[in-house]
Design a protein around this motif. Structure first.
Motif, PDB file in Angstrom:
ATOM      1  N   HIS A   1      -1.918   2.648   8.617  1.00 41.97           N
ATOM      2  CA  HIS A   1      -1.351   2.643   9.975  1.00 41.97           C
ATOM      3  C   HIS A   1      -0.736   4.000  10.323  1.00 41.97           C
ATOM      4  O   HIS A   1      -0.368   4.223  11.463  1.00 41.97           O
ATOM      5  CB  HIS A   1      -0.374   1.481  10.197  1.00 41.97           C
ATOM      6  CG  HIS A   1       0.903   1.545   9.432  1.00 41.97           C
ATOM      7  ND1 HIS A   1       1.637   0.435   9.129  1.00 41.97           N
ATOM      8  CD2 HIS A   1       1.596   2.574   8.913  1.00 41.97           C
ATOM      9  CE1 HIS A   1       2.707   0.784   8.451  1.00 41.97           C
ATOM     10  NE2 HIS A   1       2.713   2.087   8.308  1.00 41.97           N
ATOM     11  N   HIS A   2      -0.663   4.887   9.349  1.00 38.52           N
ATOM     12  CA  HIS A   2      -0.230   6.248   9.667  1.00 38.52           C
ATOM     13  C   HIS A   2      -1.403   7.110  10.105  1.00 38.52           C
ATOM     14  O   HIS A   2      -1.232   8.281  10.403  1.00 38.52           O
ATOM     15  CB  HIS A   2       0.449   6.879   8.451  1.00 38.52           C
ATOM     16  CG  HIS A   2       1.717   6.193   8.072  1.00 38.52           C
ATOM     17  ND1 HIS A   2       2.937   6.552   8.577  1.00 38.52           N
ATOM     18  CD2 HIS A   2       1.961   5.142   7.264  1.00 38.52           C
ATOM     19  CE1 HIS A   2       3.871   5.768   8.088  1.00 38.52           C
ATOM     20  NE2 HIS A   2       3.297   4.885   7.279  1.00 38.52           N
TER      21      HIS A   2
ATOM     22  N   HIS B   1       3.524   5.090   2.394  1.00 32.30           N
ATOM     23  CA  HIS B   1       3.971   3.874   3.067  1.00 32.30           C
ATOM     24  C   HIS B   1       4.799   2.998   2.132  1.00 32.30           C
ATOM     25  O   HIS B   1       5.922   2.660   2.487  1.00 32.30           O
ATOM     26  CB  HIS B   1       2.874   3.062   3.746  1.00 32.30           C
ATOM     27  CG  HIS B   1       3.516   1.875   4.376  1.00 32.30           C
ATOM     28  ND1 HIS B   1       4.200   1.964   5.551  1.00 32.30           N
ATOM     29  CD2 HIS B   1       3.753   0.649   3.894  1.00 32.30           C
ATOM     30  CE1 HIS B   1       4.802   0.805   5.778  1.00 32.30           C
ATOM     31  NE2 HIS B   1       4.547  -0.010   4.792  1.00 32.30           N
TER      32      HIS B   1
HETATM   33 CU   LIG Z   1       4.122   3.019   7.071  1.00 34.30          CU
END
Ligand SMILES: [Cu+2]
Ligand code: HEA
Ligand code: HEA
Ligand code: CUA
Lengths: 247, 353, 560, 113
Positions: free
Chosen positions: C317-318, C268
């Motif tokens: 959030h992945h 991220h």
């Molecule tokens: Cu991300």
């Protein structure tokens, strides 16, 4: 605003003497030295995060499979681990003295200290190799020849431990995987360090660090101490889990 | 029209077959779509705003119009505005999304349960009544259906776009989704998590039937044995009943009524017995020893397939009295002998008729 | 400011380049021979080496994109078999991310410009800079080796236990390649941070630095702190494949999600490593072509740092539907919303930079406008994905593919091209052909939208990503997308051709063709090897066009 | 003027620059002794059953030793603020990794914790 007197003096000083190690793109010696040590620290940051990933894995599985981690840890050789800790601390101590020797421009002392650092570093690796060998003989190296017999049936090996259920015993493999991954990665850092030490010793011997130019020694010292610190955590975490069920 | 008839036919066929919006075929869909439209509106407004500013200023202040720039340092007020407004919108999005998340993932209590096992590269659905389907799923309309899913190898992901539901199917643990289909018809099932070579072939169809049709389908496609019955055979053939016979003298605890109860473990903690716990108790028994028992139960890791585990779990779930166990003891005697070293995957197959 | 000084005109209009001459001595002709390049410590030469190598890898990655799109022309997997297709998108992802986008702006433009913008003669560690390029090459070569030996089909995300236990392709080779390329990126970041802290010229205070430097600084922090975690994750994957036990295998008691945590802890922040330097380019370009100081300089500078800081808190959030706890899902979703805000701040600050400016529309500006629109779409669709309930339906579909191509291709690649055009005269001393390049900008914009807008619809319809074959009802949109990719491919070929052409035939640029204020524009183009003849003393703020105007006026009076 | 403020005017009050300080061998010896002592205590403490305190003590001593090494062997005590912040940033990020990930594991429905 006060003018920064120290720096101006410094600046003036170095404008006249251009030392051989001075790289053209730095304005001053001071700037170069500080850039070097700052760079080294940033590199150590990456090392923190690199080992950090493994420390996290360790933390996770230790909590999940605590019984397995306990018995597996108890198979590690505490005397050897403790001696190694002392050896490494000593090596680091000589390194620190080496930095001092360079700072006060004592060439002979510096060379001796670097050699001592190297010797203790090698001693550490020797002990480590012996431990690895022991693990090999006990079939504690993860992979095809890994055996949990010692943990499911400790009595047969003359151990007083409680036997583990087979499913939990399997998880000792995770412990040993982490043990080898972490100490192996640590040993790799030591080996790289020792190679650099040889090179630095040779350069010190030629008198390169006797003129007040100590940056390489200092920066290598940072690296070496960092490797020590990693071990300071590895030792209690790996060797000393719940070391008291026997009494 | 100057287009050649062949091409024209193609176009018509294409456009016919293509939609710009998926069907709303479950009770969740409208909720998801509502959030989607809100977010679309947000995007359009944001884009419009940026577009108007950029093009507006570009036209108004292009060099021909405004040869000399006026330097401006900034404006705290303006900057605060465009910090706070997007933040507020994003927070609304967060709350809305969170509410929707729990709506999608919290199954209602009365949902009927179907097991789904994912493996490279197929979906196996197992209905409690013993109907097995591969890459297909039949469900009744108007009833909440819960899927209890597990993977036998790698991550997969079970997705029915027209229902707006999707969840990862994870090796080693049960996950669930639920939906209530509204409109009879057939809809796509996709595996959406990349799982190797035939990932794109790991697709299927969910058929939504009216309650009556569903009733008919269940009767026609039953294979004779329910999951619990399969489990019962396994229970015997794996030798579980040697310890879990339900007798007072048995070495293992009585499993009747254990599902849904709270067990006290030797380390003092309390656990709720659900599907996941049962599965784990069979695979990693030593990790949670029931208080009052010795940790003697062997692990069945690698000896029972996920299907077999589901059968066992379903059997134990339905075990309400010792009567069944006793009966099992007898059937197992009358049936073929239990294989001594069952091998992975084949076990359930060989035991099943 | 508003005055009637007649000389003002010199500042507003671009200088007459017909009289400009190439300087006799500059970094390109300072030394000759291949070795003088391969062993150079000059940050500018290393930047050029990087530019050549990442362009090479971009087109390899692009060729894979072409093959992907070609295969997706029809619903069946008829062009290639499914596993070949899987190798295509894996190689496409790995090459584009690790060998193109991560080093794109920092290693080329950043390398070239940061020392000059700070008034330094070079980066702090020229040898490490060169080493970083060699590491990049080694990583790239290994990637090609993995490709030639038969490819990898893990996807760029290396999901365990698939990558560790269920594939027999060249995972370890690819993993080693990424490991090495990662160190290349670490060294670049490290060099930048030290340079920015230690090598600023007298008077170059933190708040006089160009925003390009600020955003590269923020990205460097992410490189230094994030990349090692990827390295260890990759090492563990390789070890687990070699030894076969382990930490990521659920059958043995490991947790496959652990890998996800470690991987996304880097990956991220990596998306911000990719976008931040591009944002820096946009700041420079917008300011220059509206002849105005960036609106709210400090806010833009700090928003870069904020993105870098918050970027470390949102990785899960992945993994929303991959088995993280509900609590984590909530926390990470909330934090995702927070990290989106600084980007919004930047967009609006740039928009308001235009206000009261005196705007011209050279090619870099067109690309910058493209960036602003496409990044807004890409970023806001990221907010869709950050919203928990919405993500359930959208994740692992083409909606994500569209999201990240909008931010990475529509955003970052546009910014990269903006930067390349903007600084091309400085790097080579020659102008690119203006009208041809404007055409290319428009072609890429159109091609891009045609390629990736349909993918949003496909995603909402439910078409899963990484599918070699798909149900026929998705074909129309896929055909549109493939058509767009063809246009896009042409759009990307154009700069390659005309920039190459301009090396020999382009108009001579002169020192400051854009009348920009950065230190890099106050020296000759191409610069001298040592950048500055004497240490510059910075006595003006960033984007101080009045200072530039005064300076210009003085020059006119003294020369004329 | 420009020469006086070589790096940056704020350097005067908040220098990124620190004087070069030489740590004396005596200090090194003391640190060395502390470290050896720490090691001894660690080992001894490990053989005493103190329940959950055992790992806490072990880690506590290890952290203490690490801090001593960082401050003296690595000279951080005498370094500029910048270096101190750099070290802090490293540990901060490490803690972010650990705590945020752990909070996920600890709040998972299937427990195991
Ligand atoms: Cu991300
Ligand atoms: C350069 C790369 C880049 C950038 C900058 C971003 C930026 C963002 N990304 Fe993206 N992302 C990727 C690259 C990137 N992403 C990639 C490669 C993947 C997939 C990986 C894989 O699985 O292969 C991914 C996946 C991805 C996911 C995971 C989806 C899933 O797997 O289920 C999520 C979820 O939260 C997400 C969110 C975001 C958010 C919130 C931002 C934010 O930072 C965006 C902020 C920007 C804005 C918000 C726009 C500007 C705002 C305005 C102009 C204000 C508008 C006005 C009003 C609101 C009125 N991204
Ligand atoms: C920097 C990052 C980057 C860039 C620039 C691109 C550029 C492009 N990408 Fe890529 N893409 C990714 C990063 C990127 N991508 C990532 C990370 C993934 C996920 C991988 C995974 O799932 O693991 C992905 C996945 C991905 C997919 C999904 C595959 C799948 O899930 O099944 C698709 C499908 O359309 C796609 C298309 C394209 C296209 C058309 C371009 C175009 O912009 C490219 C245009 C350029 C050219 C076309 C090259 C120039 C022309 C030539 C060299 C001449 C030869 C041309 C032909 C043969 C046509 N990409
Ligand atoms: Cu199963 Cu993809």
């Amino acid at each position: 605003m006060h003018p920064h007197t120290h720096e101006t003096v410094d600046h003036a000083e170095h404008e006249h003497v251009v030392l051989p190690q001075h790289r053209h793109h730095f304005e001053t010696e001071e700037q170069q030295r500080e850039a070097g040590s700052f760079g080294m620290w940033l590199f150590l940051l990456t090392e923190i995060m690199f080992f950090g990933g493994m420390f996290f894995a360790y933390l996770l599985y230790r909590n999940w499979y605590y019984p397995a981690f306990t018995v597996a840890s108890n198979q590690l050789n505490v005397p050897e681990g403790a001696i190694n800790t002392v050896i490494l601390i000593t090596s680091g101590f000589f390194m620190a003295l080496g930095v001092w020797a360079a700072e006060v421009r004592k060439k002979g002392l510096l060379v001796i200290m670097l050699i001592l650092t190297t010797v203790f570093g090698l001693a550490f690796l020797g002990v480590k190799a012996d431990e690895y060998h022991e693990k090999y003989e006990l079939h504690h190296i993860p992979g095809a020849s890994f055996s949990t017999a010692m943990f499911t049936n400790p009595a047969a090996f003359g151990l007083k431990e409680e036997p583990l259920a087979p499913d939990m015993a399997q998880h000792t493999e995770i412990f040993f995987f982490l043990y080898f991954a972490m100490t192996g990665m640590h040993a790799l850092h030591m080996i790289i360090g020792i190679v650099i030490l040889f090179w630095l010793t040779w350069r010190a011997h030629r008198g390169e660090f006797s003129s007040g130019y100590v940056a390489p020694i200092e920066n290598f010292g940072l690296y070496w101490h960092f490797v020590d610190i990693v071990w300071l955590f590895l030792f209690p975490l790996l060797y000393l889990i719940n070391r008291h069920p026997l009494s | 029209m100057g287009i050649s008839p062949v091409l024209w036919q193609f176009l018509v066929k294409w456009l016919h077959a293509s939609a710009l919006f998926p069907a709303e075929a479950s009770t969740i869909s409208p909720y998801t779509d509502a959030l989607y439209f809100f977010l679309l509106a947000m995007t359009l407004v944001g884009l419009l705003l940026v577009g108007v500013l950029v093009f507006g200023f570009s036209i108004r202040y292009r060099r021909e119009k405004n040869p000399v720039a006026t330097q401006v340092e900034g404006s705290t007020l303006l900057e605060a505005t465009w910090t706070i407004i997007p933040l507020a919108i994003f927070l609304v999005t967060f709350v809305w999304g969170a509410l929707l998340y729990f709506r999608i993932y919290d199954p209602p209590a009365n949902a009927m349960n179907i097991y789904v096992v994912g493996k490279q590269w197929m979906w196996k659905a197992e209905h409690p009544g013993g109907q097995h389907e591969i890459n297909a799923l039949h469900v009744p309309a108007g009833r909440p259906v819960q899927l209890t899913m597990i993977s036998q190898d790698v991550f997969h992901s079970f997705s029915i776009p027209d229902f707006r539901v999707k969840r990862e199917v994870i090796p080693g643990r049960y996950t669930t989704i639920w939906f209530q289909a509204t409109t009879p018809g057939t809809y796509h099932i996709f595996c959406t998590q990349y799982c190797g070579t035939q990932h794109s072939g790991m697709i299927g169809e969910v058929t939504v039937l009216s309650p009556d049709d569903y009733q008919k389908w269940t009767q026609q496609s039953t294979s004779g044995m329910s999951l619990a019955q399969n489990g019962e055979r396994l229970f015997a053939s794996m030798g579980c009943n040697a310890c879990h016979s339900g007798n007072a003298a048995a070495r293992g605890p009585n499993l009747a009524g254990v599902y849904g109860s709270k067990l006290t473990l030797t380390n003092g903690s309390q656990v709720l017995v659900n599907d996941a716990y049962l599965r784990d108790a069979i695979l990693n028994p030593s990790q949670h020893i029931t208080a009052g028992y010795a940790p003697i139960m062997p692990t069945y890791q690698g000896q029972i397939s996920e299907d077999g585990l589901i059968d066992l779990v379903e059997y134990i779930k339905n075990m309400q009295s010792n009567f069944r166990v006793q009966q099992t003891l007898m059937t197992s005697e009358s049936n073929q002998a239990a294989p001594t070293t069952p091998t992975e995957g084949t076990t359930s197959e060989t035991v099943k008729p | 400011m508003s005055t009637s000084v007649p000389n003002l005109h010199t500042i507003v209009s671009l200088p007459d380049q017909s009289t400009a001459k190439l300087p006799k001595r500059h970094y390109i002709n300072n030394e000759h021979g291949l070795l003088s390049w391969l062993l150079t410590g000059d940050h500018k030469r290393i930047a050029i080496l990087y530019l050549i190598s990442i362009t090479f890898f971009f087109f390899i990655g692009g060729a894979f994109a072409g093959l992907i799109r070609l295969e997706l022309l029809t619903p069946q997997s008829d062009l290639v078999a499914a596993d070949t297709y899987n190798k295509f998108f894996t190689m496409h992802g790995i090459i584009m991310i690790f060998l193109f986008l991560v080093p794109s702006v920092p290693a080329t433009l950043g390398n070239f410009l940061i020392p000059i913008m700070l008034g330094a003669k070079d980066l702090a560690f020229p040898k490490i800079n060169l080493l970083s390029w060699y590491l990049y090459l080694a990583g790239g070569t290994l990637t090609l080796a993995a490709l030639v030996l038969g490819g990898v089909d893990t996807g760029w995300t290396f999901t365990t236990p698939l990558s560790t236990h269920y594939l027999n392709t060249h995972v370890i080779t690819a993993a080693t390649a990424i490991f090495i390329a990662g160190f290349s990126s670490i060294f670049t970041g490290l060099n930048f941070i030290v340079t920015i802290h230690r090598m600023r010229a007298p008077g170059m205070t933190w708040f006089r630095m160009p925003l390009f430097v600020w955003s590269n600084y923020a990205a460097s922090i992410l490189m230094v702190l994030g990349t090692p975690v990827l390295a260890i994750a990759i090492v563990l994957v390789a070890l687990e494949r070699l030894v076969g036990i382990g930490v990521f295998d659920p059958a043995k008691g490991g947790d496959p999600l652990l890998f996800q945590h470690l991987f996304w802890f880097y990956s991220h922040p990596a998306v911000y490593i990719m976008i931040l330097p591009g944002m820096g380019v946009i700041s420079e370009v917008i300011s220059t072509f509206s002849r105005k100081r960036v609106f709210g300089y400090t806010a833009v500078a700090f928003s870069s740092v904020a993105i870098a800081l918050f970027g470390f808190f949102v990785w899960a959030h992945h993994m929303f539907i991959m088995g993280v706890s509900n609590y984590s899902a909530l926390v990470f979703s909330l934090l995702t919303m927070l990290v989106a805000v600084p980007s919004a701040i930047k967009i609006f600050n740039w928009a308001f930079t235009l206000q009261k400016g005196s705007i011209t529309f050279e090619t870099p500006m067109l690309y910058a406008f493209g960036f602003m629109g496409l990044f807004t779409i890409g970023g806001l669709t990221g907010v869709f994905l950050g919203s928990l309930g919405m993500d359930i339906h959208l994740t692992e579909t083409y909606f994500i593919v569209a999201h990240f191509h909008f931010v990475m291709v529509g955003g970052m690649l546009m910014a990269f091209l903006a930067g390349i055009h903007f600084w091309w005269p400085k790097m080579t001393g020659r102008m690119y052909p203006e009208s041809l390049s404007k055409l290319a900008a428009v072609v890429t914009f159109i091609g891009f939208n045609l390629t990736f807008l349909p993918q949003f619809i496909l995603g909402y319809l439910g078409m899963p990503r990484r599918y070699a074959a798909y149900p026929p009802e998705f074909q129309v949109l896929n055909v549109l997308s493939t058509a767009g990719a063809t246009v896009l491919g042409v759009g990307y070929m154009l700069p390659l051709l005309y920039l190459g052409w301009s090396l020999k035939y382009g108009a001579i640029a002169g020192d400051n063709p854009w009348q920009a204020t950065g230190l890099e524009w106050q020296i000759q183009s191409p610069p001298l090897t040592e950048n500055f003849l004497e240490v510059p003393i910075v006595d003006y703020e960033a984007y101080d066009y009045e200072w530039l105007e005064k300076k210009q006026r003085e020059q006119v009076t003294t020369v004329g | 003027m420009a020469h006086e403020t070589y790096h940056d005017p704020s350097n005067v009050t908040n220098p990124e620059h620190a004087d070069h300080h030489i740590v004396s061998p005596l200090q090194y010896c003391m640190v060395f002794g502390t470290l050896l002592l720490g090691t001894a205590i660690t080992v001894l403490a490990a053989y005493k059953d103190m329940g959950w305190l055992n790992p806490v003590i072990a880690l506590g001593i290890a952290s203490f030793k690490a801090v001593v090494v960082i401050l003296f062997f690595m000279h951080v005590k005498y370094q500029s603020k910048l270096i101190k912040m750099t070290v802090a940033a490293g540990f901060f990020t490490f803690i972010v990794l650990i705590t945020m990930t752990l909070s996920d594991y600890m709040s998972r429905a299937w427990g195991m914790w």
